[in-house]
Design a protein around this motif. Sequence first.
Motif, PDB file in Angstrom:
ATOM      1  N   TYR A   1     -50.970  51.757  15.225  1.00  0.00           N
ATOM      2  CA  TYR A   1     -52.374  51.357  15.296  1.00  0.00           C
ATOM      3  C   TYR A   1     -52.681  50.732  16.652  1.00  0.00           C
ATOM      4  N   LYS A   2     -53.958  50.755  17.004  1.00  0.00           N
ATOM      5  CA  LYS A   2     -54.483  49.996  18.132  1.00  0.00           C
ATOM      6  C   LYS A   2     -55.573  49.096  17.573  1.00  0.00           C
ATOM      7  N   CYS A   3     -55.497  47.824  17.900  1.00  0.00           N
ATOM      8  CA  CYS A   3     -56.485  46.867  17.425  1.00  0.00           C
ATOM      9  C   CYS A   3     -57.726  46.970  18.312  1.00  0.00           C
ATOM     10  N   ASN A   4     -58.878  47.179  17.712  1.00  0.00           N
ATOM     11  CA  ASN A   4     -60.134  47.256  18.454  1.00  0.00           C
ATOM     12  C   ASN A   4     -60.621  45.876  18.899  1.00  0.00           C
ATOM     13  N   ASN A   5     -60.048  44.823  18.326  1.00  0.00           N
ATOM     14  CA  ASN A   5     -60.454  43.468  18.661  1.00  0.00           C
ATOM     15  C   ASN A   5     -59.702  42.932  19.889  1.00  0.00           C
ATOM     16  N   CYS A   6     -58.366  43.101  19.925  1.00  0.00           N
ATOM     17  CA  CYS A   6     -57.576  42.536  21.031  1.00  0.00           C
ATOM     18  C   CYS A   6     -56.826  43.596  21.852  1.00  0.00           C
ATOM     19  N   ASP A   7     -56.999  44.869  21.533  1.00  0.00           N
ATOM     20  CA  ASP A   7     -56.382  46.000  22.248  1.00  0.00           C
ATOM     21  C   ASP A   7     -54.858  46.078  22.144  1.00  0.00           C
ATOM     22  N   LYS A   8     -54.256  45.368  21.211  1.00  0.00           N
ATOM     23  CA  LYS A   8     -52.804  45.436  21.032  1.00  0.00           C
ATOM     24  C   LYS A   8     -52.426  46.691  20.257  1.00  0.00           C
ATOM     25  N   ASN A   9     -51.361  47.393  20.691  1.00  0.00           N
ATOM     26  CA  ASN A   9     -50.792  48.510  19.951  1.00  0.00           C
ATOM     27  C   ASN A   9     -49.620  47.987  19.137  1.00  0.00           C
ATOM     28  N   PHE A  10     -49.495  48.460  17.897  1.00  0.00           N
ATOM     29  CA  PHE A  10     -48.398  48.008  17.050  1.00  0.00           C
ATOM     30  C   PHE A  10     -48.117  49.049  15.971  1.00  0.00           C
ATOM     31  N   GLU A  11     -46.956  48.926  15.343  1.00  0.00           N
ATOM     32  CA  GLU A  11     -46.565  49.758  14.226  1.00  0.00           C
ATOM     33  C   GLU A  11     -46.455  48.876  13.003  1.00  0.00           C
ATOM     34  N   THR A  12     -46.766  49.439  11.830  1.00  0.00           N
ATOM     35  CA  THR A  12     -46.620  48.674  10.604  1.00  0.00           C
ATOM     36  C   THR A  12     -46.341  49.599   9.435  1.00  0.00           C
ATOM     37  N   LEU A  13     -45.623  49.094   8.465  1.00  0.00           N
ATOM     38  CA  LEU A  13     -45.342  49.804   7.228  1.00  0.00           C
ATOM     39  C   LEU A  13     -46.543  49.626   6.312  1.00  0.00           C
ATOM     40  N   VAL A  14     -47.094  50.726   5.820  1.00  0.00           N
ATOM     41  CA  VAL A  14     -48.274  50.665   4.961  1.00  0.00           C
ATOM     42  C   VAL A  14     -47.850  50.979   3.526  1.00  0.00           C
ATOM     43  N   MET A  15     -48.071  50.023   2.638  1.00  0.00           N
ATOM     44  CA  MET A  15     -47.696  50.186   1.235  1.00  0.00           C
ATOM     45  C   MET A  15     -48.906  50.568   0.408  1.00  0.00           C
ATOM     46  N   GLY A  16     -48.840  51.739  -0.213  1.00  0.00           N
ATOM     47  CA  GLY A  16     -49.926  52.192  -1.077  1.00  0.00           C
ATOM     48  C   GLY A  16     -51.255  52.262  -0.357  1.00  0.00           C
ATOM     49  N   SER A  17     -52.272  51.650  -0.948  1.00  0.00           N
ATOM     50  CA  SER A  17     -53.615  51.681  -0.362  1.00  0.00           C
ATOM     51  C   SER A  17     -53.950  50.380   0.370  1.00  0.00           C
ATOM     52  N   SER A  18     -52.917  49.604   0.732  1.00  0.00           N
ATOM     53  CA  SER A  18     -53.172  48.334   1.425  1.00  0.00           C
ATOM     54  C   SER A  18     -53.756  48.589   2.810  1.00  0.00           C
ATOM     55  N   THR A  19     -54.560  47.641   3.279  1.00  0.00           N
ATOM     56  CA  THR A  19     -55.182  47.729   4.598  1.00  0.00           C
ATOM     57  C   THR A  19     -54.410  46.828   5.550  1.00  0.00           C
ATOM     58  N   PRO A  20     -53.845  47.405   6.627  1.00  0.00           N
ATOM     59  CA  PRO A  20     -53.075  46.574   7.561  1.00  0.00           C
ATOM     60  C   PRO A  20     -53.975  45.681   8.412  1.00  0.00           C
ATOM     61  N   ALA A  21     -53.362  44.670   9.000  1.00  0.00           N
ATOM     62  CA  ALA A  21     -54.064  43.768   9.913  1.00  0.00           C
ATOM     63  C   ALA A  21     -53.240  43.626  11.180  1.00  0.00           C
ATOM     64  N   CYS A  22     -53.897  43.377  12.290  1.00  0.00           N
ATOM     65  CA  CYS A  22     -53.243  43.198  13.580  1.00  0.00           C
ATOM     66  C   CYS A  22     -52.348  41.958  13.522  1.00  0.00           C
ATOM     67  N   PRO A  23     -51.090  42.085  13.974  1.00  0.00           N
ATOM     68  CA  PRO A  23     -50.198  40.922  13.949  1.00  0.00           C
ATOM     69  C   PRO A  23     -50.573  39.847  14.972  1.00  0.00           C
ATOM     70  N   SER A  24     -51.387  40.194  15.973  1.00  0.00           N
ATOM     71  CA  SER A  24     -51.777  39.218  16.997  1.00  0.00           C
ATOM     72  C   SER A  24     -53.013  38.422  16.626  1.00  0.00           C
ATOM     73  N   CYS A  25     -54.047  39.129  16.123  1.00  0.00           N
ATOM     74  CA  CYS A  25     -55.320  38.434  15.877  1.00  0.00           C
ATOM     75  C   CYS A  25     -55.781  38.518  14.422  1.00  0.00           C
ATOM     76  N   ASP A  26     -55.024  39.203  13.577  1.00  0.00           N
ATOM     77  CA  ASP A  26     -55.303  39.333  12.144  1.00  0.00           C
ATOM     78  C   ASP A  26     -56.549  40.166  11.835  1.00  0.00           C
ATOM     79  N   SER A  27     -57.063  40.893  12.819  1.00  0.00           N
ATOM     80  CA  SER A  27     -58.234  41.742  12.613  1.00  0.00           C
ATOM     81  C   SER A  27     -57.838  42.999  11.842  1.00  0.00           C
ATOM     82  N   GLN A  28     -58.766  43.500  11.019  1.00  0.00           N
ATOM     83  CA  GLN A  28     -58.557  44.770  10.330  1.00  0.00           C
ATOM     84  C   GLN A  28     -59.386  45.885  10.956  1.00  0.00           C
ATOM     85  N   ASP A  29     -59.958  45.630  12.122  1.00  0.00           N
ATOM     86  CA  ASP A  29     -60.709  46.637  12.874  1.00  0.00           C
ATOM     87  C   ASP A  29     -59.714  47.419  13.728  1.00  0.00           C
ATOM     88  N   LEU A  30     -59.096  48.438  13.117  1.00  0.00           N
ATOM     89  CA  LEU A  30     -57.982  49.153  13.722  1.00  0.00           C
ATOM     90  C   LEU A  30     -58.277  50.632  13.877  1.00  0.00           C
TER      91      LEU A  30
END
Length: 79
Positions: A6-35
């Motif tokens: 993912y790329k965070c639209n809030n802080c521009d950080k790129n990151f990888e995350t494990l997505v479980m089921g229908s959960s919505t990930p959040a940016c590890p830097s700013c906690d934004s879900q605008d990804l």
Amino acid sequence: MPIYEYKCNNCDKNFETLVMGSSTPACPSCDSQDLLRLMSTCGFISKSSGPGGETRVKSSASSACSSCSSTNCSSCSMG
């Protein structure tokens, strides 16, 4: 449970995350879900024999693992 990039639209950080089921990930830097989910490069190696019997190796990506900057997996512990 796939791992997505993912790329965070809030802080521009790129990151990888494990997505479980229908959960919505959040940016590890700013906690934004605008990804923005990014296209991942797939890594595979195709081996074939050349005309003189030599082995030719082709890779579909510059690196087989996202944490590695090498183009040859035998140079890291993942190979």
